[in-house]
Design an enzyme around this catalytic site. Structure first.
Site, short mmCIF file in Angstrom:
data_model
loop_
_atom_site.label_atom_id
_atom_site.label_comp_id
_atom_site.label_asym_id
_atom_site.label_seq_id
_atom_site.Cartn_x
_atom_site.Cartn_y
_atom_site.Cartn_z
CE1 TYR A 1 -16.55 11.81 -14.55
CE2 TYR A 1 -16.01 11.78 -12.22
CZ TYR A 1 -16.42 11.12 -13.36
OH TYR A 1 -16.73 9.79 -13.31
CE LYS B 1 -12.91 8.42 -17.44
NZ LYS B 1 -13.14 9.67 -16.73
CG ASP C 1 -9.73 16.28 -13.93
OD1 ASP C 1 -9.11 15.71 -14.84
OD2 ASP C 1 -10.70 15.77 -13.33
NE ARG D 1 -2.77 0.57 3.44
CZ ARG D 1 -2.04 0.83 4.54
NH1 ARG D 1 -1.32 1.94 4.62
NH2 ARG D 1 -2.02 -0.01 5.55
C1 LIG Z 1 -13.55 10.02 -15.41
C2 LIG Z 1 -13.14 11.31 -14.86
C3 LIG Z 1 -12.84 11.45 -13.49
C4 LIG Z 1 -13.00 10.32 -12.50
O1 LIG Z 1 -12.10 9.29 -12.73
P1 LIG Z 1 -12.38 7.75 -12.38
O2 LIG Z 1 -11.16 7.07 -12.88
O3 LIG Z 1 -13.64 7.35 -13.06
O4 LIG Z 1 -12.52 7.69 -10.88
C5 LIG Z 1 -12.40 12.69 -13.05
N1 LIG Z 1 -12.28 13.74 -13.90
C6 LIG Z 1 -12.57 13.64 -15.20
C7 LIG Z 1 -12.42 14.83 -16.08
C8 LIG Z 1 -13.01 12.43 -15.73
O5 LIG Z 1 -13.31 12.35 -17.03
#
Ligand SMILES: *Cc1c(COP(=O)(O)O)cnc(C)c1O
Length: 374
Positions: A91, A188, A163, A39
């Protein structure tokens, strides 16, 4: 492709080994090779963290079991009485955790249109400790000027986090524009193959990193070694994939822009996008997501989304395969209609995550879906 990875010293294996281990043998109490429990740290994860840091031009990297795990860790920096500011088309999961978890802990929040820098300046309070940006936003692809926004935050001693999931470091590097932290959903584009859920935080400041690393270990939303390996495999082709995503997305945006059944196209690479100029200076390409409004409403949107074949009807984005989303009935369905319309999310809006298939095939697929509309 290479950052954070060296051939395995014991075998010469060119690929990073997947260290499937929870613990590490110590030669004497507290005598170990830098690893004591997975961890806290794991060699496959270390390789990924170094790799992601290099991509963002960061000194430090931390990997998480999801994008939300990463964003939660950024929010762990706050304490009761603090105030957080964030973009108003954030998001959904980020909005949810701020409202349902952090508000309860006494952390106030304001959601504003960060595309206008004056709004940021006006919403700052003396308790404001963190500003969260998303640029481009989802699904309307609005941009925030990261240099200008982080300069304002810096003047007030406020931390900033971008982000960068939509742009990826291949197209935009927020730390170089003045942001303190970058967060990612590696689920993504970084993973890129729709086969792993993960997240990351990158930063330069060592004191900040030490705090974040403490929370990473304390909370425990850390990724397993196989997940780290999959993201690491994804990043090796990130630059190639992003080139193709952008090439296909540009072509599709232009195709949609002159289509008689389309009301409006949202893509930062189109000249009529309100931040076309900013996109050119802040990003190396306008990205792989294209949103557009069909003439008509919910029925037309649903019908179109059900008649594509290559564009699979699914949530998420950023994989090699093309996806289509009808935000109003899928990803953004939980927002009340009034609020949705105020935010510019029309009933006939569709979001495409343009994949890396052949562009001709994708256009043909969209033509088929248009033909299904009365
Ligand atoms: C998908 C997404 C998240 C969250 O990520 P997860 O891997 O689904 O927890 C946060 N910010 C953006 C812009 C996203 O597209």
């Amino acid at each position: 492709m290479h950052a954070g990875q060296e051939p395995d010293p014991s075998t010469g294996a060119i690929m990073t080994p997947v260290y499937m281990t929870s613990t590490y043998v110590q030669s004497a109490p507290a005598q170990h090779k830098g690893f004591d429990y997975s961890r806290t740290t794991n060699p496959t994860r270390v390789a990924l963290e170094r790799n992601l840091a290099a991509l963002e031009g960061a000194r430090h990297g931390l990997a998480f079991s999801s994008g939300m795990g990463a964003i939660n860790t950024v929010l762990n920096l706050l304490k009761s009485g603090d105030h957080i500011m964030a973009g108003n088309d954030l998001y959904g999961g980020t909005y949810r955790i701020i409202k349902t978890l952090y508000e309860k802990l006494g952390i106030a929040s304001t959601f504003i249109d960060t595309t206008n820098i004056a709004n940021i300046e006006n919403a700052i309070r003396k308790e404001t400790k963190l500003i969260l940006f998303e640029t481009p936003t989802n699904p309307l692809l609005r941009l925030t000027d990261l240099s200008a926004a982080s300069a304002v935050a810096k003047r007030h001693g406020i931390l900033t986090c971008c982000d960068n999931t939509f742009a990826t470091p291949a197209l935009q590097r927020p730390l170089e524009l003045g942001c303190d932290m970058v967060a990612h959903s590696t689920t993504k584009y970084l993973g890129g193959h729709s086969d792993v859920v993960g997240g990351a935080i990158l930063c330069n400041d060592t004191e900040l990193y030490t705090k974040l690393k403490h929370y990473q270990n304390a909370v425990g939303a850390t990724p397993g070694p196989m997940d780290c390996f999959l993201v690491l495999r994804g990043t090796k082709t990130l630059h190639l994939r992003m080139d193709r995503h952008v090439e296909n997305a540009r072509r599709i945006a232009q195709f949609l822009d002159q289509h008689p059944k389309v009301e409006r196209v949202y893509y930062p690479g189109l000249k009529h996008h309100p931040q076309f100029e900013l996109a050119k200076t802040q990003m190396r390409g306008p990205g792989g997501i294209v949103s557009f409004e069909l003439k008509g409403g919910v029925e037309e949107g649903k019908s179109f989304a059900s008649h594509t074949q290559l564009f699979a009807l699914a949530e998420s984005l950023g994989g090699v395969e093309s996806l289509i989303d009808h935000p109003v009935s899928m990803t953004h369905g939980s927002i009340p209609r009034e609020e949705r319309l105020k935010a510019g999310l029309q009933d006939g809006l569709l979001r495409l995550s343009v994949g890396v298939e052949h562009g001709d095939d994708l256009i043909r697929d969209l033509e088929r879906a248009f033909a299904s509309l009365r």
